[in-house]
Design a protein around this motif. Structure first.
Motif, PDB file in Angstrom:
ATOM      1  N   GLY A  29       0.671  -1.481  -0.352  1.00  0.00           N
ATOM      2  CA  GLY A  29      -0.093  -0.092   0.024  1.00  0.00           C
ATOM      3  C   GLY A  29       1.058   1.207  -0.027  1.00  0.00           C
ATOM      4  N   THR A  30       0.518   2.209  -0.007  1.00  0.00           N
ATOM      5  CA  THR A  30       1.121   3.570  -0.317  1.00  0.00           C
ATOM      6  C   THR A  30       1.605   3.159   1.026  1.00  0.00           C
ATOM      7  N   VAL A  31       0.675   3.695   2.583  1.00  0.00           N
ATOM      8  CA  VAL A  31       1.503   3.624   3.808  1.00  0.00           C
ATOM      9  C   VAL A  31       1.234   1.759   4.192  1.00  0.00           C
ATOM     10  N   LEU A  32       3.005   1.270   4.074  1.00  0.00           N
ATOM     11  CA  LEU A  32       2.575  -0.347   4.443  1.00  0.00           C
ATOM     12  C   LEU A  32       3.189  -0.397   6.908  1.00  0.00           C
ATOM     13  N   VAL A  33       2.172  -0.576   7.248  1.00  0.00           N
ATOM     14  CA  VAL A  33       2.613  -0.543   8.710  1.00  0.00           C
ATOM     15  C   VAL A  33       2.806  -2.020   8.999  1.00  0.00           C
ATOM     16  N   TYR A  34       4.032  -1.774  10.020  1.00  0.00           N
ATOM     17  CA  TYR A  34       4.375  -3.762  11.046  1.00  0.00           C
ATOM     18  C   TYR A  34       4.418  -2.560  12.367  1.00  0.00           C
ATOM     19  N   GLY A  35       4.839  -1.588  12.624  1.00  0.00           N
ATOM     20  CA  GLY A  35       5.089  -1.217  13.817  1.00  0.00           C
ATOM     21  C   GLY A  35       3.163  -0.520  14.249  1.00  0.00           C
ATOM     22  N   THR A  36       3.710   0.742  15.190  1.00  0.00           N
ATOM     23  CA  THR A  36       2.044   1.583  15.744  1.00  0.00           C
ATOM     24  C   THR A  36       2.460   2.671  14.277  1.00  0.00           C
ATOM     25  N   THR A  37       1.323   2.643  13.695  1.00  0.00           N
ATOM     26  CA  THR A  37       1.390   4.234  12.922  1.00  0.00           C
ATOM     27  C   THR A  37      -0.657   4.935  13.417  1.00  0.00           C
ATOM     28  N   THR A  38      -0.094   6.424  13.731  1.00  0.00           N
ATOM     29  CA  THR A  38      -1.466   7.482  13.842  1.00  0.00           C
ATOM     30  C   THR A  38      -1.161   7.633  12.883  1.00  0.00           C
ATOM     31  N   ILE A  39      -2.510   8.051  12.255  1.00  0.00           N
ATOM     32  CA  ILE A  39      -2.503   8.889  10.913  1.00  0.00           C
ATOM     33  C   ILE A  39      -3.330   9.786  11.263  1.00  0.00           C
ATOM     34  N   THR A  40      -3.696  11.743  11.792  1.00  0.00           N
ATOM     35  CA  THR A  40      -3.895  12.279  12.043  1.00  0.00           C
ATOM     36  C   THR A  40      -4.327  13.651  10.348  1.00  0.00           C
ATOM     37  N   GLY A  41      -3.971  13.545   9.926  1.00  0.00           N
ATOM     38  CA  GLY A  41      -4.536  14.257   8.741  1.00  0.00           C
ATOM     39  C   GLY A  41      -3.341  13.863   7.474  1.00  0.00           C
ATOM     40  N   GLY A  42      -3.377  14.643   6.523  1.00  0.00           N
ATOM     41  CA  GLY A  42      -2.722  14.358   4.568  1.00  0.00           C
ATOM     42  C   GLY A  42      -3.530  13.394   3.973  1.00  0.00           C
ATOM     43  N   THR A  43      -2.962  13.287   2.853  1.00  0.00           N
ATOM     44  CA  THR A  43      -3.717  12.644   1.487  1.00  0.00           C
ATOM     45  C   THR A  43      -3.035  11.522   1.738  1.00  0.00           C
ATOM     46  N   PHE A  44      -3.887  10.797   1.417  1.00  0.00           N
ATOM     47  CA  PHE A  44      -2.860   9.339   0.507  1.00  0.00           C
ATOM     48  C   PHE A  44      -4.014   8.906  -0.193  1.00  0.00           C
ATOM     49  N   ASN A  45      -3.215   8.962  -1.184  1.00  0.00           N
ATOM     50  CA  ASN A  45      -3.662   7.871  -2.759  1.00  0.00           C
ATOM     51  C   ASN A  45      -3.061   7.080  -3.317  1.00  0.00           C
ATOM     52  N   GLU A  46      -3.316   5.928  -3.767  1.00  0.00           N
ATOM     53  CA  GLU A  46      -3.095   4.327  -4.199  1.00  0.00           C
ATOM     54  C   GLU A  46      -3.665   4.888  -5.571  1.00  0.00           C
ATOM     55  N   LYS A  47      -2.451   4.857  -6.513  1.00  0.00           N
ATOM     56  CA  LYS A  47      -3.016   5.425  -8.052  1.00  0.00           C
ATOM     57  C   LYS A  47      -2.504   4.281  -8.583  1.00  0.00           C
ATOM     58  N   SER A  48      -1.895   2.970  -8.252  1.00  0.00           N
ATOM     59  CA  SER A  48      -1.397   1.648  -9.399  1.00  0.00           C
ATOM     60  C   SER A  48      -2.557   0.799  -9.538  1.00  0.00           C
ATOM     61  N   ALA A  49      -2.472   0.361 -10.812  1.00  0.00           N
ATOM     62  CA  ALA A  49      -3.471  -0.850 -11.416  1.00  0.00           C
ATOM     63  C   ALA A  49      -3.624  -1.954 -11.079  1.00  0.00           C
ATOM     64  N   SER A  50      -2.829  -2.016  -9.952  1.00  0.00           N
ATOM     65  CA  SER A  50      -2.880  -3.465  -9.311  1.00  0.00           C
ATOM     66  C   SER A  50      -3.382  -3.416  -8.155  1.00  0.00           C
ATOM     67  N   PRO A  51      -3.980  -5.174  -8.308  1.00  0.00           N
ATOM     68  CA  PRO A  51      -5.555  -5.691  -7.411  1.00  0.00           C
ATOM     69  C   PRO A  51      -5.123  -6.231  -5.846  1.00  0.00           C
ATOM     70  N   SER A  52      -3.681  -6.242  -6.211  1.00  0.00           N
ATOM     71  CA  SER A  52      -2.956  -6.322  -4.829  1.00  0.00           C
ATOM     72  C   SER A  52      -2.556  -4.718  -4.065  1.00  0.00           C
ATOM     73  N   SER A  53      -3.035  -3.927  -4.323  1.00  0.00           N
ATOM     74  CA  SER A  53      -2.481  -2.453  -4.028  1.00  0.00           C
ATOM     75  C   SER A  53      -4.082  -1.300  -3.202  1.00  0.00           C
ATOM     76  N   ARG A  54      -4.357  -1.404  -1.962  1.00  0.00           N
ATOM     77  CA  ARG A  54      -4.150  -0.489  -0.946  1.00  0.00           C
ATOM     78  C   ARG A  54      -3.989   0.520  -0.545  1.00  0.00           C
ATOM     79  N   VAL A  55      -4.431   1.357   0.207  1.00  0.00           N
ATOM     80  CA  VAL A  55      -4.198   2.654   0.161  1.00  0.00           C
ATOM     81  C   VAL A  55      -3.129   2.120   1.875  1.00  0.00           C
ATOM     82  N   VAL A  56      -3.683   1.741   2.833  1.00  0.00           N
ATOM     83  CA  VAL A  56      -3.043   1.212   4.134  1.00  0.00           C
ATOM     84  C   VAL A  56      -2.990  -0.600   3.869  1.00  0.00           C
ATOM     85  N   VAL A  57      -2.064  -0.427   4.405  1.00  0.00           N
ATOM     86  CA  VAL A  57      -1.655  -2.698   4.682  1.00  0.00           C
ATOM     87  C   VAL A  57      -1.036  -2.171   5.652  1.00  0.00           C
ATOM     88  N   THR A  58      -1.732  -3.048   6.983  1.00  0.00           N
ATOM     89  CA  THR A  58      -1.153  -3.702   8.117  1.00  0.00           C
ATOM     90  C   THR A  58      -0.587  -5.346   8.583  1.00  0.00           C
TER      91      THR A  58
END
Length: 140
Positions: A29-58
């Motif tokens: 994903g655009t953001v890949l999490v393996y720890g502790t992540t806190t998102i309070t703002g920002g713009t996150f765009n996943e624009k790949s055409a892949s069927p295995s892509s997400r915006v945030v993956v934990t």
């Protein structure tokens, strides 16, 4: 792509993050999490055409906590879901969503306690404070 490693803490409070490249391996994903992540703002765009892509993956590494707290921000996915958890055992513990705007509805299991998914008047999705009072089959 932004990534937090196991045993780390990442805080994102703003900025614009766009990923266009197809993943080399598996789901990512655009953001890949393996720890502790806190998102309070920002713009996150996943624009790949892949069927295995997400915006945030934990994901999860044995022996480490891994959770993504979404308290704000704008999340725009491709044709897939906005969020994804890599381990079936962590499905309900991967995300704690209590804010943010999404271009797709999110599953209620990703909402923080006391929050439920909602459709906004402008056609986007978010969460709001509330609880389900009944369930018939899978419909809440």
């Amino acid at each position: 792509m932004v990534k937090s490693e196991e045993g780390t803490t990442l805080n994102i409070s703003g900025g614009a993050f766009t990923r266009t490249a197809a993943p080399r391996w598996g789901i990512t994903g655009t953001v890949l999490v393996y720890g502790t992540t806190t998102i309070t703002g920002g713009t996150f765009n996943e624009k790949s055409a892949s069927p295995s892509s997400r915006v945030v993956v934990t994901g999860k590494v044995d022996g480490y906590d891994s959770v993504t707290y979404i308290k704000g921000g704008t999340f725009n996915g491709n044709d897939n879901n906005v969020f994804h958890h890599l381990s079936p055992a962590q499905a309900d513990d991967s995300f704690e969503v209590s804010g943010g705007t999404f271009n797709k509805s999110i599953p209620d299991c990703y909402c923080s306690d006391g929050f439920i998914p909602t459709k906004n008047a402008d056609g986007t999705y978010g969460v709001k404070e509330g609880i389900y009072i009944a369930q018939v089959g899978s419909k809440k």
